[in-house]
Design an enzyme around this catalytic site. Sequence first.
Site, PDB file in Angstrom:
ATOM      1  N   CYS B  51      -8.913 -42.816  -0.960  1.00  0.00           N
ATOM      2  CA  CYS B  51     -10.378 -42.731  -0.911  1.00  0.00           C
ATOM      3  C   CYS B  51     -10.878 -42.459   0.510  1.00  0.00           C
ATOM      4  O   CYS B  51     -12.007 -42.025   0.693  1.00  0.00           O
ATOM      5  CB  CYS B  51     -11.011 -43.985  -1.484  1.00  0.00           C
ATOM      6  SG  CYS B  51     -10.343 -45.483  -0.811  1.00  0.00           S
ATOM      7  N   HIS B 103       0.164 -39.119  14.534  1.00  0.00           N
ATOM      8  CA  HIS B 103      -0.878 -39.357  13.532  1.00  0.00           C
ATOM      9  C   HIS B 103      -0.267 -40.000  12.283  1.00  0.00           C
ATOM     10  O   HIS B 103      -0.825 -40.972  11.748  1.00  0.00           O
ATOM     11  CB  HIS B 103      -1.577 -38.041  13.180  1.00  0.00           C
ATOM     12  CG  HIS B 103      -2.604 -38.186  12.097  1.00  0.00           C
ATOM     13  ND1 HIS B 103      -3.840 -38.754  12.324  1.00  0.00           N
ATOM     14  CD2 HIS B 103      -2.556 -37.888  10.772  1.00  0.00           C
ATOM     15  CE1 HIS B 103      -4.512 -38.784  11.181  1.00  0.00           C
ATOM     16  NE2 HIS B 103      -3.756 -38.259  10.233  1.00  0.00           N
TER      17      HIS B 103
END
Lengths: 266, 431
Positions: B51, B103
Amino acid sequence: MLDRLIPYVPSVLFVFAAIAAWLDVQRPGRGARGAFVALTILGLLARIATIVEPGLCPVSRTGSSLALIALFLALHVAITAHQSVPVRALAMLVLIALLDAASQLVGGPRAPFHPPPRERALAEIHGGVLLLAYAAFALAAVYSLLYLVLYRLMKTKRLGVWFERMPSLSQLEGRSHWALDAGFALLCAGLLLGFYTFAMFRGGVPWSDPKFVVAMLTWALFAAEMVCRRLLRWRGIRVMWMPMAGALVLVVLYAVGGSHPFWSPR
Amino acid sequence: MNGVVVVGISHKTASVELRERFALDSAAREQLARAVREALGVDEVLVLSTCNRTEVYAGALPSRERELEGGAIRELLLRLRPETGADGAAALFELRGLDAVEHAFEVACGLDSMVLGESQILAQLRQAFDEAAAREAIGPAFQELFSSAFRVAKRAHTETAISHGAASIGSVAVELAAKVFDDLASRTVLLLGAGDTGETIARALAERHVGKLRIAGRTVERSSRLAAQFQAEAMELSAALERFGDADIVLTAAAPPAGQYLLDLARVRRGLAARRGDELLLVDVGVPRNVEPAVKDLPDVFLYDLDDLHAVADATLERRQREAAKVKKFIAAAAEAFAAWWRTDLGMAPFLRLFHGHFERVRRRELERALSRLPAEHRELVERFSRSLVDKLLQAPTIKLRNGLGESAAARDLLRELFDLAREESGEEPK
């Protein structure tokens, strides 16, 4: 000099175990748990080696009986370490280290205890059962103390690292009650056995013995706790101070032990 | 190390509306992964869609000696979600090489999450990895990259307090409830009123499978709507107030008339009398407050209002910020180790295969010649001797190649020339 220090080796091991448990509270997952379990077991074995004296029952001296209580508690910590919340183990190990060190400081006179074999056997069972009961009460007192600490933390809204590492209030209450139930059953059994042995071999009841009086007070306090909890169905903070009070009475029981060494002949 | 690229959007670059449009279900993830493999000609692709982020990782082995760019992935993402338009294009980020690796590690550790340090993302990343592995889109590069990511995340969660404590109002309430009551499945929760915050907390508690959830509003109709969402029991407010002592956890989020409390001291005292010392957790998120503040002094009651919950969540986040610095050090070390592995183990693998292959072929050829002239009982001994001799001779040059010498094209060319490796590269037999 070395001979005088050797008996304190188990206490030192328990202190190191407590330090490892404290590290486990601060930074879990760095092998600290393994370290405190290993140190507890080492301390336990070391104390067994010093407590067992040939021909002498470990409950015949105040000091060795204190050490035996510490042993029972250490055994409990070692067995339940894998499922234990770090703060609980830490509190237990602090108590164990204190009891163990106290056992060496108190010592107590070596009782020349040579009764007939049947009386001696009953006396040893009586003493052993009562020490197990006291260990269970000490366990209940630790759970109650943790309950009170967590209760206070929640009331004052200090939800830091210690709060996170604590078990829940209901878990602490449940375990404290379990230890109290077990302790009370053992206390009743131990006292009944004591009465029986005394009546059979010495005759009558030792009403004037201060140790007997304090032992009865202990029984009355824990019986009151059982009534509040089982019959009146009290829960929570209003009963959780009782195991602490019981532990205090037990300390008094040991303090007056000086005038009545553990199972010495009259 | 330009063989790794990541393109995507996250809560840092896009609003929730935009993220919702980029969210991909299982079929869409599979379709996108296939398209990326074809468009970039790479073997390793991982698609992560939660989400808070949608990210596509692509990897090409260093042997291909090419620099990956994310342009094609951008186009594919935008083609898949054309409705996002210019906003979508602007929100997409692209990272390459070591930045992409770092990342991935930050995502795994929860440093890039909306709630700093949350650990749910780690499970989602594992799921994405398993999905990619099932598609056979995980090769040696991504195997190492994501294994390192999972390792560093595990280290972060066990060696630092990055995920400790409750960092949102809902999780603070859940943690408080779990600290009072061991087993939430046997407990009753009562929600009085139905504001947004109350609903958030009720949802967080419902996710922990509380025994009974009762919802009471001004009217049964209103509370019924919310109750239907959580499979809860709807009640009228007046009835719920009369029986509030039956509940173990009470959430209040109503709007009582000014100067009045929904739960005043007298009512709470009456409720507690029936509980015989069983603890009661009161979470008051109403503004103005629904519970009389003096209630906090009663025994067996834990009263937390909105400010208390915020204070706990803020303190946790502050602590996690401090821990993030430690996690960043772990990530830097892991990224450096991965880069070294990429250069040596992965980067050198094809050349080392060629180099060792040459000697192995020579060994086998000469061994066959020798064995044909030897009695049978000596063959095994000679075979072992030849293998050991070649291994020993190659040990030092292999270590030197792995430790940096192999990065030099001149050194590799010299070895090719010396041992005629170019001939073997073209498939010819060594002389």
